[in-house]
Design a protein around this motif. Structure first.
Motif, PDB file in Angstrom:
ATOM      1  N   SER A 128      29.311  36.207  46.801  1.00 34.84           N
ATOM      2  CA  SER A 128      29.907  37.496  47.178  1.00 34.84           C
ATOM      3  C   SER A 128      30.870  37.992  46.106  1.00 34.84           C
ATOM      4  CB  SER A 128      30.691  37.369  48.482  1.00 34.84           C
ATOM      5  OG  SER A 128      29.859  37.058  49.554  1.00 34.84           O
ATOM      6  N   VAL A 129      31.748  37.089  45.645  1.00 41.08           N
ATOM      7  CA  VAL A 129      32.770  37.463  44.663  1.00 41.08           C
ATOM      8  C   VAL A 129      32.102  37.912  43.363  1.00 41.08           C
ATOM      9  CG1 VAL A 129      34.528  36.427  43.182  1.00 41.08           C
ATOM     10  CG2 VAL A 129      34.636  36.088  45.631  1.00 41.08           C
ATOM     11  N   ASN A 130      31.092  37.152  42.923  1.00 43.99           N
ATOM     12  CA  ASN A 130      30.366  37.557  41.719  1.00 43.99           C
ATOM     13  C   ASN A 130      29.626  38.877  41.946  1.00 43.99           C
ATOM     14  OD1 ASN A 130      31.090  35.430  39.992  1.00 43.99           O
ATOM     15  ND2 ASN A 130      29.572  34.079  40.910  1.00 43.99           N
ATOM     16  N   GLY A 131      29.141  39.066  43.164  1.00 44.05           N
ATOM     17  CA  GLY A 131      28.464  40.326  43.488  1.00 44.05           C
ATOM     18  C   GLY A 131      29.422  41.504  43.386  1.00 44.05           C
ATOM     19  N   ARG A 132      30.642  41.304  43.846  1.00 46.02           N
ATOM     20  CA  ARG A 132      31.669  42.346  43.728  1.00 46.02           C
ATOM     21  C   ARG A 132      31.964  42.655  42.254  1.00 46.02           C
ATOM     22  NH1 ARG A 132      34.303  45.174  41.676  1.00 46.02           N
ATOM     23  NH2 ARG A 132      36.362  46.037  42.066  1.00 46.02           N
ATOM     24  N   GLY A 147      37.654  47.052  35.726  1.00 48.97           N
ATOM     25  CA  GLY A 147      38.753  47.324  36.649  1.00 48.97           C
ATOM     26  C   GLY A 147      38.723  46.449  37.893  1.00 48.97           C
ATOM     27  N   ALA A 148      38.014  45.337  37.822  1.00 48.95           N
ATOM     28  CA  ALA A 148      37.894  44.482  39.001  1.00 48.95           C
ATOM     29  C   ALA A 148      39.196  43.711  39.232  1.00 48.95           C
ATOM     30  CB  ALA A 148      36.735  43.504  38.817  1.00 48.95           C
ATOM     31  N   PRO A 149      39.543  43.472  40.502  1.00 42.94           N
ATOM     32  CA  PRO A 149      40.749  42.695  40.793  1.00 42.94           C
ATOM     33  C   PRO A 149      40.588  41.258  40.307  1.00 42.94           C
ATOM     34  CG  PRO A 149      39.480  43.056  42.781  1.00 42.94           C
ATOM     35  CD  PRO A 149      38.838  43.890  41.722  1.00 42.94           C
ATOM     36  N   LEU A 150      41.712  40.576  40.137  1.00 40.71           N
ATOM     37  CA  LEU A 150      41.703  39.220  39.575  1.00 40.71           C
ATOM     38  C   LEU A 150      40.822  38.272  40.396  1.00 40.71           C
ATOM     39  CD1 LEU A 150      43.010  38.100  37.056  1.00 40.71           C
ATOM     40  CD2 LEU A 150      44.865  37.195  38.463  1.00 40.71           C
ATOM     41  N   TRP A 151      40.869  38.425  41.740  1.00 44.33           N
ATOM     42  CA  TRP A 151      40.086  37.491  42.572  1.00 44.33           C
ATOM     43  C   TRP A 151      38.586  37.587  42.304  1.00 44.33           C
ATOM     44  CZ3 TRP A 151      36.581  40.057  45.432  1.00 44.33           C
ATOM     45  CH2 TRP A 151      36.889  41.347  45.912  1.00 44.33           C
ATOM     46  N   ALA A 184      29.969  42.220  39.745  1.00 42.70           N
ATOM     47  CA  ALA A 184      28.798  42.862  39.150  1.00 42.70           C
ATOM     48  C   ALA A 184      28.741  44.353  39.474  1.00 42.70           C
ATOM     49  CB  ALA A 184      27.518  42.174  39.633  1.00 42.70           C
ATOM     50  N   LEU A 185      29.330  44.754  40.612  1.00 43.11           N
ATOM     51  CA  LEU A 185      29.292  46.175  41.001  1.00 43.11           C
ATOM     52  C   LEU A 185      29.932  47.057  39.927  1.00 43.11           C
ATOM     53  CD1 LEU A 185      30.254  46.364  44.784  1.00 43.11           C
ATOM     54  CD2 LEU A 185      28.008  46.687  43.751  1.00 43.11           C
ATOM     55  N   THR A 186      31.045  46.612  39.333  1.00 46.35           N
ATOM     56  CA  THR A 186      31.744  47.443  38.352  1.00 46.35           C
ATOM     57  C   THR A 186      31.564  46.936  36.916  1.00 46.35           C
ATOM     58  OG1 THR A 186      33.774  46.245  38.901  1.00 46.35           O
ATOM     59  CG2 THR A 186      33.473  48.414  39.889  1.00 46.35           C
ATOM     60  N   THR A 187      30.877  45.806  36.723  1.00 45.99           N
ATOM     61  CA  THR A 187      30.545  45.395  35.351  1.00 45.99           C
ATOM     62  C   THR A 187      29.019  45.377  35.275  1.00 45.99           C
ATOM     63  OG1 THR A 187      30.738  43.047  35.930  1.00 45.99           O
ATOM     64  CG2 THR A 187      32.694  44.104  35.043  1.00 45.99           C
ATOM     65  N   SER A 188      28.431  44.232  35.233  1.00 46.36           N
ATOM     66  CA  SER A 188      26.980  44.108  35.349  1.00 46.36           C
ATOM     67  C   SER A 188      26.698  42.704  35.846  1.00 46.36           C
ATOM     68  CB  SER A 188      26.302  44.338  33.992  1.00 46.36           C
ATOM     69  OG  SER A 188      26.600  43.275  33.105  1.00 46.36           O
ATOM     70  N   ALA A 189      25.464  42.484  36.312  1.00 48.58           N
ATOM     71  CA  ALA A 189      25.121  41.167  36.855  1.00 48.58           C
ATOM     72  C   ALA A 189      25.289  40.095  35.778  1.00 48.58           C
ATOM     73  CB  ALA A 189      23.689  41.177  37.382  1.00 48.58           C
ATOM     74  N   LEU A 190      24.890  40.398  34.550  1.00 50.08           N
ATOM     75  CA  LEU A 190      25.012  39.398  33.482  1.00 50.08           C
ATOM     76  C   LEU A 190      26.474  39.159  33.125  1.00 50.08           C
ATOM     77  CD1 LEU A 190      23.536  37.497  31.580  1.00 50.08           C
ATOM     78  CD2 LEU A 190      23.388  39.363  29.916  1.00 50.08           C
ATOM     79  N   LEU A 236      21.471  40.634  43.744  1.00 49.31           N
ATOM     80  CA  LEU A 236      20.752  40.698  45.016  1.00 49.31           C
ATOM     81  C   LEU A 236      21.680  40.806  46.225  1.00 49.31           C
ATOM     82  CD1 LEU A 236      18.049  38.047  44.140  1.00 49.31           C
ATOM     83  CD2 LEU A 236      17.571  40.432  44.773  1.00 49.31           C
ATOM     84  N   VAL A 237      22.850  40.159  46.173  1.00 45.16           N
ATOM     85  CA  VAL A 237      23.694  40.095  47.373  1.00 45.16           C
ATOM     86  C   VAL A 237      24.192  41.482  47.779  1.00 45.16           C
ATOM     87  CG1 VAL A 237      25.922  39.640  46.239  1.00 45.16           C
ATOM     88  CG2 VAL A 237      25.488  38.753  48.530  1.00 45.16           C
ATOM     89  N   ALA A 238      24.358  42.391  46.798  1.00 42.40           N
ATOM     90  CA  ALA A 238      24.800  43.750  47.128  1.00 42.40           C
ATOM     91  C   ALA A 238      23.650  44.591  47.678  1.00 42.40           C
ATOM     92  CB  ALA A 238      25.392  44.418  45.888  1.00 42.40           C
ATOM     93  N   ARG A 239      22.420  44.133  47.514  1.00 36.10           N
ATOM     94  CA  ARG A 239      21.253  44.902  47.977  1.00 36.10           C
ATOM     95  C   ARG A 239      20.640  44.336  49.253  1.00 36.10           C
ATOM     96  NH1 ARG A 239      22.257  45.424  42.935  1.00 36.10           N
ATOM     97  NH2 ARG A 239      21.790  47.397  41.854  1.00 36.10           N
ATOM     98  N   LEU A 240      20.609  42.997  49.370  1.00 36.75           N
ATOM     99  CA  LEU A 240      19.988  42.366  50.536  1.00 36.75           C
ATOM    100  C   LEU A 240      21.017  41.951  51.583  1.00 36.75           C
ATOM    101  CD1 LEU A 240      17.341  40.015  48.868  1.00 36.75           C
ATOM    102  CD2 LEU A 240      16.886  42.053  50.240  1.00 36.75           C
TER     103      LEU A 240
END
Lengths: 141, 156
Positions: free
Chosen positions: A20-24, B72-76, A26-32, A85-89
């Motif tokens: 979930s955290v990595n999915g968050r 701009g992602a938060p630290l967590w 990826a939303l504002t950066t990219s999956a890679l 995938l976690v942000a889509r599924l």
């Protein structure tokens, strides 16, 4: 023993929450990019843990077969795909499908390596998993 | 921040997730081999280090794959790697306990299911909120039952 049960449950929770955290991220950066940070932060933590007691270059490193080093890059693809995938599924369906792929491929790997086990139980297990995947596919959104 | 929206679980998305699970099996096989020659700490260190370098090389070569370093992602949002490193350590401890591999897998699955149902229901970590329904329950039940048959079938 109850501490071990807690550890095993917590490991499962952390598998989900790190996705979930990595999915968050990826939303504002990219999956890679999320996968890169996941590996960089984990590497930093493990170097620190190493300084606190583990050897950073233990005996036996030279004997590791070359193919086994592919584990790291495979992990990059795994984390990147999970973040995407976690942000889509959603968390449930992503977790279930990843588990399905892990289990079914595990059966295939065990068969290739000739490990013992019950063929019928494994076949039944694979069929139940496929049924679950087919049903998941019927969801509207 | 862009609003994340869930999509219909198309065969493409489902098979992509399934394929990444298969990749995970191969990854575990590789990392277990490194562990067998060294130890669990070095195996995790090597996987994270080589993965970091591989990701950096691709990010440097493909501008399209990077978009933004921090976004701009938060630290967590950068703590996923810590959780992953702790997961590996917990798994190593639990698998060498009386729980054994099958017990650890079963409990780990349970942890994942409970977490993911709650995460979807409440939209944790800024991801889309969605109330799990009867179909989800059926999917979870079938896949978990299949997993347990495989785990026990392998142990038989």
């Amino acid at each position: 023993m109850s501490l071990m049960i807690f550890f095993a449950l917590l490991a499962g929770v952390l598998v989900g929450s790190s996705r979930s955290v990595n999915g968050r991220l990826a939303l504002t950066t990219s999956a890679l990019m999320a996968s890169f940070w996941n590996h960089a932060v984990g590497f930093g933590a493990l170097v620190l843990a190493g300084l606190a007691g583990f050897s950073l270059w233990p005996e036996g490193v030279g004997a590791i077969p070359l193919w086994a080093w592919v584990g790291g890059p495979l992990g990059v693809v795994f984390i990147a795909s999970g973040s995407w995938l976690v942000a889509r599924l959603g968390a449930v369906v992503t977790a279930m499908m990843v588990i399905a792929g892990q289990m079914v491929s595990g059966v295939v790997i065990d068969l290739i390596r000739g490990l013992p086990g019950s063929g019928m139980m494994r076949l039944a297990g694979v069929l139940l998993i496929i049924a679950g995947m087919v049903i998941a596919q019927g969801r509207k959104r | 921040m862009p609003e994340a929206r869930l999509q219909k679980p198309s065969p493409f998305l489902l098979l992509a997730a399934f394929g990444s699970g298969a990749l995970l099996s191969l990854m575990i096989l590789c990392n277990a081999t490194v562990t067998a020659h060294t130890n669990g700490h070095f195996s995790s260190l090597a996987a994270h280090g080589s993965g970091m370098l591989a990701a950096l090389i691709v990010l440097a070569a493909l501008p399209a794959a990077r978009r933004s370093w921090r976004g701009g992602a938060p630290l967590w949002a950068f703590s996923g790697g810590l959780m992953g490193a702790v997961t590996v350590a917990l798994g190593t401890v639990a698998v060498n306990s009386p729980l054994a591999l099958s017990g650890m897998i079963a409990l780990g699955l349970l942890g994942q299911v409970v977490y993911s149902l709650l995460a979807d229901r409440f939209g944790w970590f800024g991801l889309p909120k969605r109330r799990p329904d009867g179909r989800d329950a059926l999917v979870v039940g079938l896949i978990l039952a299949g997993c347990l048959l495989i785990v026990w079938g392998g142990a038989a």
